[in-house]
Write a protein that holds these residues in place. Structure first.
Motif, PDB file in Angstrom:
ATOM      1  N   LYS A 118       0.840  -1.209   0.000  1.00 43.42           N
ATOM      2  CA  LYS A 118       0.000   0.000   0.000  1.00 43.42           C
ATOM      3  C   LYS A 118       0.870   1.253   0.000  1.00 43.42           C
ATOM      4  CE  LYS A 118      -4.109  -1.856   2.227  1.00 43.42           C
ATOM      5  NZ  LYS A 118      -4.992  -1.806   3.392  1.00 43.42           N
ATOM      6  N   GLU A 178       0.968   4.135  -2.996  1.00 43.03           N
ATOM      7  CA  GLU A 178       0.685   5.547  -2.711  1.00 43.03           C
ATOM      8  C   GLU A 178       1.870   6.433  -3.074  1.00 43.03           C
ATOM      9  OE1 GLU A 178      -1.965   7.252  -1.775  1.00 43.03           O
ATOM     10  OE2 GLU A 178      -3.292   5.544  -1.429  1.00 43.03           O
ATOM     11  N   GLU A 183      -2.127  -3.475   9.915  1.00 46.08           N
ATOM     12  CA  GLU A 183      -2.548  -2.843   8.665  1.00 46.08           C
ATOM     13  C   GLU A 183      -3.620  -1.768   8.865  1.00 46.08           C
ATOM     14  OE1 GLU A 183      -4.015  -4.273   4.227  1.00 46.08           O
ATOM     15  OE2 GLU A 183      -3.549  -5.782   5.751  1.00 46.08           O
TER      16      GLU A 183
END
Length: 184
Positions: A91, A95, A165
């Protein structure tokens, strides 16, 4: 090899009179096996700055992406026994790559350096219970999830700690984006 690394290698020769290869031989003669030992030796015995000492240490230990056979394997190895942090890394990577075409992810043995013109972050699966994001934002006061880095030899001014997470939030992305902008 990226242009910044090549420039550092060229400047190492200009500044010290010795090539990278000569420094690596000198480090090997000292029988230094750990990154921190090499840094200390080069800084104290030869007056190196952190950047040049870090370059020689990584090249001597073959612990940077440029020295590894496969940088993907270097990253995957970091997550052995810490596989539950892999989704956080994925992730973060996704990003960060949206910030601009000038973003470079440079894997090392224990972390991934995130650069623009200079390093602005580090992605570190630090332990089985702690994922650290090192951030370079000199002069920024600690606030929210952004903690001041307290190690005297830290490569980053701040850190964000994630334990699972669900802690990956927009605030994490916003701090990284701020560091990216400051590194431009």
């Amino acid at each position: 090899m990226d242009a910044a690394t090549q420039t550092m290698i060229d400047n190492l020769q200009k500044n010290t009179g010795k090539s990278l290869e000569e420094w690596i031989v000198l480090v090997q003669k000292q029988n230094l096996q750990k990154h921190g030992e090499i840094l200390k030796f080069l800084k104290t015995e030869h007056g190196f700055t952190h950047g040049f000492a870090n370059l020689v240490a990584h090249k001597a230990l073959k612990s940077d992406a440029g020295s590894a056979e496969d940088s993907d394997d270097l990253v995957k190895k970091q997550y052995t026994g810490k596989e539950h942090f892999w989704p956080i890394f994925e992730k973060l990577k996704a990003e960060i790559e949206t910030f601009g075409k000038d973003v470079e992810l440079a894997p090392k043995n224990a972390y991934v350096s995130v650069k623009r013109k200079k390093q602005f972050a580090m992605l570190i699966p630090a332990s089985k219970t702690r994922f650290e994001i090192g951030i370079n934002l000199k002069g920024q006061a600690a606030q929210g999830i952004l903690e001041a880095e307290t190690k005297s030899n830290a490569m980053c001014s701040h850190k964000i700690i994630l334990n699972h997470e669900e802690q990956f939030t927009q605030e994490v992305v916003d701090w990284l984006k701020k560091a990216y902008t400051a590194a431009g």
